[in-house]
Design a protein around this motif. Structure first.
Motif, mmCIF file in Angstrom:
data_model
loop_
_atom_site.group_PDB
_atom_site.id
_atom_site.type_symbol
_atom_site.label_atom_id
_atom_site.label_comp_id
_atom_site.label_asym_id
_atom_site.label_seq_id
_atom_site.Cartn_x
_atom_site.Cartn_y
_atom_site.Cartn_z
ATOM 1 N N TYR A 39 0.853 -1.182 0.000
ATOM 2 C CA TYR A 39 0.000 0.000 0.000
ATOM 3 C C TYR A 39 0.892 1.236 0.000
ATOM 4 C CZ TYR A 39 -3.395 3.519 1.265
ATOM 5 O OH TYR A 39 -4.171 4.642 1.262
ATOM 6 N N TYR A 40 0.579 2.193 -0.872
ATOM 7 C CA TYR A 40 1.341 3.447 -0.920
ATOM 8 C C TYR A 40 0.814 4.386 0.159
ATOM 9 C CZ TYR A 40 3.166 7.928 -2.383
ATOM 10 O OH TYR A 40 3.791 9.152 -2.398
ATOM 11 N N ASP A 41 1.690 4.808 1.056
ATOM 12 C CA ASP A 41 1.368 5.740 2.138
ATOM 13 C C ASP A 41 1.787 7.139 1.698
ATOM 14 O OD1 ASP A 41 1.140 7.260 4.431
ATOM 15 O OD2 ASP A 41 2.269 5.869 5.698
ATOM 16 N N LYS A 42 0.806 7.932 1.299
ATOM 17 C CA LYS A 42 1.118 9.270 0.771
ATOM 18 C C LYS A 42 1.653 10.204 1.851
ATOM 19 C CE LYS A 42 -3.611 11.215 0.896
ATOM 20 N NZ LYS A 42 -3.936 10.805 2.190
ATOM 21 N N ASP A 43 1.301 9.968 3.112
ATOM 22 C CA ASP A 43 1.730 10.862 4.192
ATOM 23 C C ASP A 43 3.239 10.878 4.380
ATOM 24 O OD1 ASP A 43 -0.888 11.623 4.666
ATOM 25 O OD2 ASP A 43 -1.192 10.077 6.188
ATOM 26 N N ASP A 44 3.878 9.723 4.215
ATOM 27 C CA ASP A 44 5.342 9.726 4.356
ATOM 28 C C ASP A 44 6.049 9.167 3.120
ATOM 29 O OD1 ASP A 44 4.900 7.036 4.739
ATOM 30 O OD2 ASP A 44 5.794 6.936 6.721
ATOM 31 N N HIS A 45 5.333 9.178 1.960
ATOM 32 C CA HIS A 45 5.918 8.777 0.674
ATOM 33 C C HIS A 45 6.690 7.467 0.826
ATOM 34 C CE1 HIS A 45 7.244 9.310 -3.410
ATOM 35 N NE2 HIS A 45 8.506 9.450 -3.088
ATOM 36 N N SER A 46 5.939 6.443 1.265
ATOM 37 C CA SER A 46 6.554 5.134 1.474
ATOM 38 C C SER A 46 5.572 4.039 1.073
ATOM 39 C CB SER A 46 6.977 4.968 2.937
ATOM 40 O OG SER A 46 5.842 4.910 3.770
ATOM 41 N N LEU A 47 6.068 2.824 1.061
ATOM 42 C CA LEU A 47 5.261 1.651 0.749
ATOM 43 C C LEU A 47 5.176 0.805 2.009
ATOM 44 C CD1 LEU A 47 7.171 0.916 -2.547
ATOM 45 C CD2 LEU A 47 4.928 2.007 -2.363
ATOM 46 N N ILE A 48 3.999 0.277 2.294
ATOM 47 C CA ILE A 48 3.783 -0.547 3.481
ATOM 48 C C ILE A 48 3.473 -1.970 3.028
ATOM 49 C CG2 ILE A 48 2.399 -0.893 5.561
ATOM 50 C CD1 ILE A 48 1.532 2.090 5.209
ATOM 51 N N SER A 49 4.069 -2.945 3.699
ATOM 52 C CA SER A 49 3.758 -4.336 3.445
ATOM 53 C C SER A 49 4.063 -5.145 4.702
ATOM 54 C CB SER A 49 4.555 -4.866 2.248
ATOM 55 O OG SER A 49 4.054 -6.128 1.850
ATOM 56 N N TYR A 50 3.872 -6.432 4.611
ATOM 57 C CA TYR A 50 4.180 -7.308 5.741
ATOM 58 C C TYR A 50 4.478 -8.696 5.217
ATOM 59 C CZ TYR A 50 -0.368 -9.577 5.397
ATOM 60 O OH TYR A 50 -1.442 -10.298 4.957
ATOM 61 N N SER A 51 5.142 -9.490 6.041
ATOM 62 C CA SER A 51 5.505 -10.844 5.645
ATOM 63 C C SER A 51 5.846 -11.657 6.885
ATOM 64 C CB SER A 51 6.714 -10.801 4.715
ATOM 65 O OG SER A 51 7.056 -12.101 4.285
ATOM 66 N N ALA A 52 5.728 -12.964 6.751
ATOM 67 C CA ALA A 52 6.249 -13.848 7.789
ATOM 68 C C ALA A 52 7.773 -13.794 7.714
ATOM 69 C CB ALA A 52 5.766 -15.280 7.566
#
Length: 150
Positions: A37-50
């Motif tokens: 997911y693109y986080d426009k507030d801090d110009h970053s990408l969010i993800s998760y994984s095991a």
């Protein structure tokens, strides 16, 4: 072929939720599909994984790239590469960003695919038999994009 502007590249990132993550492990490049997911507030990408190969590799070498593309045909496509730095999130930050990821992806699925999703398992098949997931952010340092239309 033409270059995308920065705002066009960001629009492509914002309008999608799957891409291919590139990283280096033991001097070899790896590329894997991920949900983000693109986080426009801090110009970053969010993800998760095991925890596993990908997380271990990014902990050792934090330089990563995400490729996102929209391909209509061989003569009509656009793509963006976001180069950045892997950063692991902890505690309340991780919970907040995972919630933001879930709600953001659910919104994109509704807008693009016209279907509602209720649970993260409906768009992410990650299993957590190996423990609590690692939530991470990719701080974007550079973004480039290309388009081909005929």
């Amino acid at each position: 072929m033409t270059n995308l502007t920065t705002s066009e590249s960001i629009r492509l990132l914002k309008g999608n939720y799957t891409g291919h993550l590139g990283y280096i492990y033991q001097d070899k490049p790896y590329v894997l599909p991920i949900t983000y997911y693109y986080d426009k507030d801090d110009h970053s990408l969010i993800s998760y994984s095991a925890d596993g190969h990908k997380i271990d590799a990014m902990r050792q070498n934090t330089a990563v790239t995400l490729l996102v593309e929209e391909v209509k045909s061989s003569n009509n496509w656009q793509s963006v590469m976001a180069h950045g730095t892997y950063e692991e999130l902890q505690g309340t930050d991780a919970k907040f960003k995972l919630h933001q990821f879930t709600e953001g992806v659910k919104g994109l699925i509704l807008a693009k695919e016209h279907r509602e999703t209720e649970f993260i398992s409906e768009f992410s098949s990650k299993l957590y038999s190996r423990g609590i997931p690692t939530v991470y952010r990719i701080k974007i340092l550079e973004i480039t994009g290309k388009r081909k239309e005929t």
